[in-house]
Motif scaffolding. Sequence first.
Motif, mmCIF file in Angstrom:
data_model
loop_
_atom_site.group_PDB
_atom_site.id
_atom_site.type_symbol
_atom_site.label_atom_id
_atom_site.label_comp_id
_atom_site.label_asym_id
_atom_site.label_seq_id
_atom_site.Cartn_x
_atom_site.Cartn_y
_atom_site.Cartn_z
ATOM 1 N N THR A 256 0.889 -1.387 0.030
ATOM 2 C CA THR A 256 0.142 -0.045 -0.127
ATOM 3 C C THR A 256 0.888 1.353 -0.132
ATOM 4 O O THR A 256 0.637 2.285 -0.635
ATOM 5 C CB THR A 256 -0.862 -0.033 1.265
ATOM 6 O OG1 THR A 256 -1.479 -1.124 1.205
ATOM 7 C CG2 THR A 256 -1.782 1.142 1.208
ATOM 8 N N MET B 66 -1.137 -2.478 -6.443
ATOM 9 C CA MET B 66 -1.763 -1.290 -5.571
ATOM 10 C C MET B 66 -1.382 0.115 -6.485
ATOM 11 O O MET B 66 -2.345 0.980 -6.343
ATOM 12 C CB MET B 66 -0.978 -1.162 -4.162
ATOM 13 C CG MET B 66 -1.843 -2.169 -3.267
ATOM 14 S SD MET B 66 -3.572 -2.396 -3.319
ATOM 15 C CE MET B 66 -3.788 -0.742 -2.179
ATOM 16 N N ILE C 192 -10.749 3.180 -4.144
ATOM 17 C CA ILE C 192 -9.374 2.432 -3.948
ATOM 18 C C ILE C 192 -10.064 1.127 -3.554
ATOM 19 O O ILE C 192 -9.638 0.031 -3.801
ATOM 20 C CB ILE C 192 -8.418 3.069 -3.195
ATOM 21 C CG1 ILE C 192 -7.839 4.200 -4.199
ATOM 22 C CG2 ILE C 192 -7.626 2.113 -2.799
ATOM 23 C CD1 ILE C 192 -7.031 5.019 -3.258
ATOM 24 N N ALA D 290 -8.775 -2.861 -4.107
ATOM 25 C CA ALA D 290 -7.931 -3.326 -3.079
ATOM 26 C C ALA D 290 -8.287 -4.355 -2.020
ATOM 27 O O ALA D 290 -7.439 -5.114 -1.665
ATOM 28 C CB ALA D 290 -7.728 -1.922 -2.032
ATOM 29 N N GLN E 115 -7.884 -7.324 -4.064
ATOM 30 C CA GLN E 115 -6.391 -7.619 -4.007
ATOM 31 C C GLN E 115 -5.683 -8.174 -2.978
ATOM 32 O O GLN E 115 -5.032 -9.203 -2.828
ATOM 33 C CB GLN E 115 -5.553 -6.260 -4.238
ATOM 34 C CG GLN E 115 -4.115 -6.203 -4.526
ATOM 35 C CD GLN E 115 -3.644 -6.995 -5.836
ATOM 36 O OE1 GLN E 115 -4.621 -6.895 -6.749
ATOM 37 N NE2 GLN E 115 -2.429 -7.578 -5.652
#
Lengths: 268, 263
Positions: free
Chosen positions: A69, A146, A188, A192, A195
């Motif tokens: 991140t 990211m 995001i 995310a 992810q």
Amino acid sequence: MTRVVPLRRPWLWLGSAVVAIAAALLALSIYRNPNIQHGVILQYQFAPAILAGLRTTVVLALLAALIGTLLGVLLAVMRLSASPVLRLASGFYTWLLRGTPLLVQILIWGNLALLFEHIGPFRTNDLLTPFVASVIALGLNEGAYMAEIVRAGIIAVDRGQNDAALALGMSHPLALRRIILPQALRVIMPPAGNQFISLLKATSLVSVIAGGDMLTAAQNISSANLHTIELMLVATFWYLVLTTIASLGQHYIERRLGKSGVGIHATS
Amino acid sequence: MRPPEPGRPMLRAQDVHKRYRHEEVLKGIDLEVASGEVLCLIGPSGSGKSTFLRCINHLERIDAGRLYVDGALVGYRERGDCLYEMHPRDICRQRADIGMVFQRFNLFPHLTVLQNVIEAPLKVRREAKAEAVERARALLARVGLADKADAYPSRLSGGQQQRVAIARALAMRPKLMLFDEPTSALDPELVGEVLSVMRGLTEDGMTMIVVTHEMAFARDAADTVAFMDAGVIVESGPPEEILSHPRHERTRGFLARVIGARA
Ligand SMILES: Nc1ncnc2c1ncn2[C@@H]1O[C@H](COP(=O)(O)OP(=O)(O)O)[C@@H](O)[C@H]1O
Ligand SMILES: [Mg+2]
């Protein structure tokens, strides 16, 4: 009083029934299969070695997510900067790490001692233990993904927000931290979250360098007792627990973000 | 609010040029605004008004000429014949003294009204929170929104949002306020409440540069009206002179179109 009759959907019911029956048959066939010893599964489900591996898997995923991140924000900002050098560097990084298999990257980090015997005054193998190599490989790879996610989030924030922040005398970093990123978060968060779930599962790849994760632990046991399938089922159960918790967390965070009115743009 | 010292130039623009890749958008702007003065900038869409305002607080970098705010060169240091771009920290310091109000409000949607107003005083000026909050509440009362302090911007009407945006800019105690078509995005019935807040500012002696199509406001609130077209100031002078007796054909044509469109 009027009664509301919903539309009847016979095909939906039939489809659901087929799926349910198929699932039940599959479960039954695993349960009845003489090649699976359920005692072994129960014996190892909570075995200390497996739980230690589980803990390592969680720590690996959290550390890699943290590194990824921070790195992702840095790379995204570089990608969006006015400097062509920074843009190029960020683009190259993403190209390289997304363009090669994670498994290869893990093997390279895990075997770096073959390339450099020493890093500074230290022996490479002392510094890059399998765990450290795993964290680095996963974190750096995560950063590349990211970066794209964060970049999309930043771009989605209205340009006027940055203008307003700068006009108030904020520096670029301050505007990013206080004004842009909090709004970008809404865009995001969903990718995310996906992810992170991928990352939880990708930690299993570090078993190829004996990274000490849950799969490493399961394989260590199964190579001794040869109950491969049983131990994979043990691991499967725990991976499902982890990804389920992560999904619930993602759902919760997205709901919280949705409530605060963020991203409802202040236009007329 | 600072006491104005009449006559001291708050803004001085000398031969300001700005180009985007192909086209020159500002083609040599010369302009002076005295401290305490209100300048209304009028002109057709695309003539470079917004660009000029953005140059004044260095949101855009100029290609030639000089811009001085309160006697200090904007964005650069002059040594000999050379201009050196300032350190970002110093540019931020300059911007903090110049308030800007945008056509589309640009309130921070993730912060409440009060948080919008205190954000920069806290994080840029590093004021104590209690003091910043107290002043923010006073400013919100002044723009008639004391009861909206804890609302999120999305819950406010356009006129209310723009008044918050003005309070947010004032919270930095600017010595110059820039308004870029502050009422153009508003429903007609909401224009008045924003203009009346701006009139209040002129009465307090705030130095203001206002890009606007509200000719009535320009007529009674401005000390000077400047007409801009295709990147140059075509003419400027007292409102009566420019709006009622324009000397240039381009000004006449523009005014006829604007007034015609309203009738
Ligand atoms: N960021 C930009 N890049 C390229 N061209 C721009 C940019 N901003 C404005 N322009 C151009 O500059 C000209 C002047 O724009 P602007 O200052 O917004 O005019 P106005 O505010 O008077 O309507 C327009 O032709 C516009 O297309
Ligand atoms: Mg404009």
